[in-house]
Write a protein that holds these residues in place. Structure first.
Motif, mmCIF file in Angstrom:
data_model
loop_
_atom_site.group_PDB
_atom_site.id
_atom_site.type_symbol
_atom_site.label_atom_id
_atom_site.label_comp_id
_atom_site.label_asym_id
_atom_site.label_seq_id
_atom_site.Cartn_x
_atom_site.Cartn_y
_atom_site.Cartn_z
ATOM 1 N N PHE A 41 0.838 -1.194 0.000
ATOM 2 C CA PHE A 41 0.000 0.000 0.000
ATOM 3 C C PHE A 41 0.878 1.250 0.000
ATOM 4 C CE2 PHE A 41 -3.771 2.357 1.997
ATOM 5 C CZ PHE A 41 -4.495 2.321 0.829
ATOM 6 N N PHE A 42 1.932 1.225 0.804
ATOM 7 C CA PHE A 42 2.870 2.346 0.850
ATOM 8 C C PHE A 42 3.508 2.594 -0.517
ATOM 9 C CE2 PHE A 42 7.443 3.385 1.151
ATOM 10 C CZ PHE A 42 7.349 4.699 1.586
ATOM 11 N N PHE A 43 4.030 1.542 -1.125
ATOM 12 C CA PHE A 43 4.698 1.696 -2.418
ATOM 13 C C PHE A 43 3.705 2.124 -3.504
ATOM 14 C CE2 PHE A 43 7.801 -1.408 -0.501
ATOM 15 C CZ PHE A 43 8.870 -0.529 -0.464
ATOM 16 N N ALA A 44 2.533 1.544 -3.480
ATOM 17 C CA ALA A 44 1.526 1.864 -4.491
ATOM 18 C C ALA A 44 1.132 3.339 -4.411
ATOM 19 C CB ALA A 44 0.292 0.969 -4.317
ATOM 20 N N TYR A 45 0.947 3.835 -3.197
ATOM 21 C CA TYR A 45 0.543 5.231 -3.057
ATOM 22 C C TYR A 45 1.675 6.166 -3.457
ATOM 23 C CZ TYR A 45 -1.990 9.274 -1.304
ATOM 24 O OH TYR A 45 -2.654 10.474 -1.214
ATOM 25 N N ARG A 46 2.893 5.774 -3.087
ATOM 26 C CA ARG A 46 4.061 6.583 -3.443
ATOM 27 C C ARG A 46 4.132 6.809 -4.959
ATOM 28 N NH1 ARG A 46 9.779 3.697 -3.224
ATOM 29 N NH2 ARG A 46 8.786 2.781 -5.045
ATOM 30 N N ASP A 47 3.933 5.739 -5.711
ATOM 31 C CA ASP A 47 4.035 5.860 -7.168
ATOM 32 C C ASP A 47 2.804 6.527 -7.771
ATOM 33 O OD1 ASP A 47 6.459 4.688 -6.881
ATOM 34 O OD2 ASP A 47 5.871 2.717 -7.615
ATOM 35 N N PHE A 48 1.670 6.271 -7.151
ATOM 36 C CA PHE A 48 0.402 6.851 -7.608
ATOM 37 C C PHE A 48 0.442 8.376 -7.575
ATOM 38 C CE2 PHE A 48 -3.739 8.441 -5.922
ATOM 39 C CZ PHE A 48 -4.511 8.265 -7.057
ATOM 40 N N VAL A 49 0.892 8.953 -6.484
ATOM 41 C CA VAL A 49 0.945 10.415 -6.385
ATOM 42 C C VAL A 49 2.102 10.987 -7.208
ATOM 43 C CG1 VAL A 49 -0.208 10.572 -4.154
ATOM 44 C CG2 VAL A 49 2.284 10.370 -4.250
ATOM 45 N N GLY A 50 3.111 10.158 -7.466
ATOM 46 C CA GLY A 50 4.263 10.614 -8.236
ATOM 47 C C GLY A 50 3.882 11.112 -9.622
ATOM 48 N N ASP A 51 2.958 10.428 -10.255
ATOM 49 C CA ASP A 51 2.486 10.827 -11.589
ATOM 50 C C ASP A 51 2.060 12.284 -11.609
ATOM 51 O OD1 ASP A 51 2.865 8.336 -12.696
ATOM 52 O OD2 ASP A 51 0.776 7.706 -12.460
ATOM 53 N N ALA A 52 1.135 12.604 -10.700
ATOM 54 C CA ALA A 52 0.577 13.947 -10.662
ATOM 55 C C ALA A 52 1.628 14.975 -10.249
ATOM 56 C CB ALA A 52 -0.615 13.994 -9.702
ATOM 57 N N ASP A 53 2.491 14.599 -9.315
ATOM 58 C CA ASP A 53 3.517 15.523 -8.837
ATOM 59 C C ASP A 53 4.348 16.073 -9.991
ATOM 60 O OD1 ASP A 53 2.710 15.179 -6.269
ATOM 61 O OD2 ASP A 53 4.377 13.908 -5.645
ATOM 62 N N ARG A 54 4.696 15.203 -10.900
ATOM 63 C CA ARG A 54 5.541 15.641 -12.016
ATOM 64 C C ARG A 54 4.830 16.668 -12.883
ATOM 65 N NH1 ARG A 54 7.436 10.444 -11.075
ATOM 66 N NH2 ARG A 54 5.696 9.430 -12.146
#
Lengths: 187, 187
Positions: A41-54
DNA sequence: TATTTACGTCAACTATATTGACATAAATCT
DNA sequence: AGATTTATGTCAATATAGTTGACGTAAATA
């Protein structure tokens, strides 16, 4: 002088002497599978928000702006109080990012008809476009995931996520989703 | 003088004139279901981390400490470099929270046997206990969720979360999980 | 008229992250 | 042995996102 807490860094590891292994932690916590889910869950959320952050970087916005813009776009006419309740932050904190979104012309505030004290928030066309682009990035990830998953597992995802929400919050979330849905259907 | 951006707050809403509804955003993004998943994921994560946050307050620690303690406990003997790679933060940022965990006696650093430059991180008994308590809180949520879910949907959750991770990261995560698992099995 | 409500604002503070520059000890290359 | 690279620590300045507390104002309501 002394680096970190250990001056001359202690002696060798003696791994065998260490009883606190992952397996013991897992056993004590109940089962290892649940622990594995915690990390996934931690890793999934980390990558999930990464998309938008960029994408947000190009606009000089951060996650806080994203969340505000997202919910304003998703539920046009949202009041400040409703937004605070969704985000669970203080009005001072909201105000700083909201001010920037208003100044930059991504969000508009209009006085409420029934209660003129309220400020109803709407996305501007520019704001709606950005919100849509951000949402497209993130829902693209979900669509890819669904394609990778066996058909039987697809419906499970939203049930799973919904069950992860605090039981006391579920009705509110359900109402929010329904409201956003009918707001769309009305057009 | 003028409050926020709007001096005397503009005129009524005229909702019908607003074309940027949730439905349009969803349609443009692909489909509404994916958008709904985006929001569910946000709410689920918000409540998921909330559990641990409340416990951490008692110790004067924050989420950053939690993440460090979690991975050190999960994979005893972790190097600084490995931890940085997992957390994806800078060493300066890690150092602040790690220093506090070392000083407070929740984590211990020992020089590597093969390479004495490395600092291998281990939880102390106290650290392992806190890590276990935090993990127990979070895996309890997962276990409750699994109980609420139809049996067929249970296996889908971990497949779903794994698929949500960046494809380039999946092998690393798989290795991390396997490593943590065998570290436990060895005891 | 008095009070409450919905919001805005100033100020000080905390937590978590960043970049950049520099320091040190151990490993490794030549 | 000497030069270089690697693993890590540290200082300083800065950004973002949040907090608490106190105070202000306009509109709704009792």
């Amino acid at each position: 002088m002394d680096e970190l807490v250990a001056g001359k860094i202690p002696e060798p590891p003696s791994v065998a002497a260490w009883p606190n292994t992952a397996a013991e932690a897992a056993a004590a916590a109940g089962d290892g599978d649940a622990l594995e889910l915690v990390e996934l869950f931690f890793f999934a959320y980390r990558d999930f928000v990464g998309d938008a952050d960029r994408l947000l970087e190009n606009y000089g916005f951060g996650r806080a702006h994203h969340r505000v813009l997202h919910f304003v776009n998703r539920r046009p006419g949202l009041t400040i109080a409703a937004l605070l309740d969704i985000l669970k932050i203080t009005k001072q904190s909201l105000n700083r990012v909201l001010k920037q979104l208003l100044e930059a012309g991504f969000v508009e505030a209009r006085a409420g008809v029934v209660d003129r004290r309220q400020r109803l928030l709407y996305p501007t066309p520019k704001g709606a476009t950005l919100a849509r682009d951000l949402a497209a990035l993130q829902s693209a990830r979900f669509r890819t995931v669904m394609d990778e998953l066996p058909p039987a597992a697809r419906g499970a995802a939203s049930k799973f996520l919904f069950a992860m929400i605090d039981s006391g919050e579920r009705e509110r979330v359900r109402a929010h989703l329904a409201c956003a849905k009918t707001a769309g259907a009305a057009t």
